[in-house]
Design a protein around this motif. Structure first.
Motif, mmCIF file in Angstrom:
data_model
loop_
_atom_site.group_PDB
_atom_site.id
_atom_site.type_symbol
_atom_site.label_atom_id
_atom_site.label_comp_id
_atom_site.label_asym_id
_atom_site.label_seq_id
_atom_site.Cartn_x
_atom_site.Cartn_y
_atom_site.Cartn_z
ATOM 1 N N ASP A 29 0.826 -1.206 0.000
ATOM 2 C CA ASP A 29 0.000 0.000 0.000
ATOM 3 C C ASP A 29 0.866 1.263 0.000
ATOM 4 O O ASP A 29 2.102 1.194 0.029
ATOM 5 N N GLU A 30 0.193 2.407 -0.026
ATOM 6 C CA GLU A 30 0.902 3.695 -0.085
ATOM 7 C C GLU A 30 1.768 3.916 1.144
ATOM 8 O O GLU A 30 2.872 4.461 1.048
ATOM 9 N N LYS A 31 1.273 3.526 2.330
ATOM 10 C CA LYS A 31 2.049 3.721 3.552
ATOM 11 C C LYS A 31 3.373 2.980 3.488
ATOM 12 O O LYS A 31 4.396 3.494 3.938
ATOM 13 N N THR A 32 3.358 1.790 2.908
ATOM 14 C CA THR A 32 4.598 1.014 2.775
ATOM 15 C C THR A 32 5.560 1.725 1.834
ATOM 16 O O THR A 32 6.764 1.828 2.125
ATOM 17 N N HIS A 35 6.997 4.718 3.579
ATOM 18 C CA HIS A 35 7.975 4.266 4.569
ATOM 19 C C HIS A 35 9.327 3.995 3.906
ATOM 20 O O HIS A 35 10.366 4.490 4.366
ATOM 21 N N GLU A 105 5.287 7.547 7.562
ATOM 22 C CA GLU A 105 4.184 6.591 7.459
ATOM 23 C C GLU A 105 3.010 7.020 8.344
ATOM 24 O O GLU A 105 1.860 7.015 7.919
ATOM 25 N N MET A 106 3.300 7.430 9.574
ATOM 26 C CA MET A 106 2.226 7.893 10.469
ATOM 27 C C MET A 106 1.695 9.250 10.044
ATOM 28 O O MET A 106 0.500 9.521 10.162
ATOM 29 N N TYR A 108 1.358 10.310 7.149
ATOM 30 C CA TYR A 108 0.445 10.045 6.041
ATOM 31 C C TYR A 108 -0.792 9.289 6.510
ATOM 32 O O TYR A 108 -1.914 9.636 6.155
ATOM 33 N N GLY A 109 -0.587 8.250 7.312
ATOM 34 C CA GLY A 109 -1.672 7.343 7.657
ATOM 35 C C GLY A 109 -2.550 7.792 8.811
ATOM 36 O O GLY A 109 -3.754 7.549 8.806
ATOM 37 N N ASP A 110 -1.965 8.436 9.814
ATOM 38 C CA ASP A 110 -2.733 8.862 10.984
ATOM 39 C C ASP A 110 -2.061 10.060 11.640
ATOM 40 O O ASP A 110 -1.555 9.978 12.769
#
Length: 131
Positions: A29-32, A35, A105-106, A108-110
């Protein structure tokens, strides 16, 4: 001459500093991807790397290395600090860190969780991406 390689068979994504290649699977996914590009950026920009080491040193002063725990190799160690995830403090002998990768990653994700649970880390990542 950096590259992105999509692996054909499923495996864990990673950045290879010796090859300067980001390895991703089509299913990642995008988060990976974000990262792994964090690792690429830290490896390719010595100023960014030094800022990250300064942040890491400030945050982990007095912290001893501890094994990351179940699911990790015996040589995978961290300085836990008050990081949201102990993996953020993973030690690579100053050659690299997880600070930027996990932070992006965070971010972007949260980003709300990062800002609320670790405002110092949030501010560091925010300032770094702003330049």
């Amino acid at each position: 001459n950096s590259q992105i390689v999509l692996k054909n068979k499923r495996g864990r994504a990673y950045y290879s500093p010796s090859e300067q290649i980001v390895y991703l699977d089509k299913a990642d996914d995008e988060k990976t991807a974000i990262h792994e590009f964090g690792h690429w950026l830290e490896d390719h920009n010595s100023d960014v790397h030094q800022k990250i080491l300064d942040f890491y040193d400030r945050r982990t002063v007095g912290e001893s290395l501890e094994w990351l725990g179940s699911g990790y190799g015996a040589n995978e160690k961290t300085r836990r600090d008050k990081f949201i995830n102990p993996y953020m403090g993973k030690d690579y002998g100053r050659a690299a860190t997880e600070i930027l990768s996990m932070g992006l990653e965070m971010f972007y994700g949260d980003p709300v969780k990062l800002a609320q649970d670790d405002p110092d880390y949030f501010d560091f990542i925010f300032d770094l991406v702003r330049g």
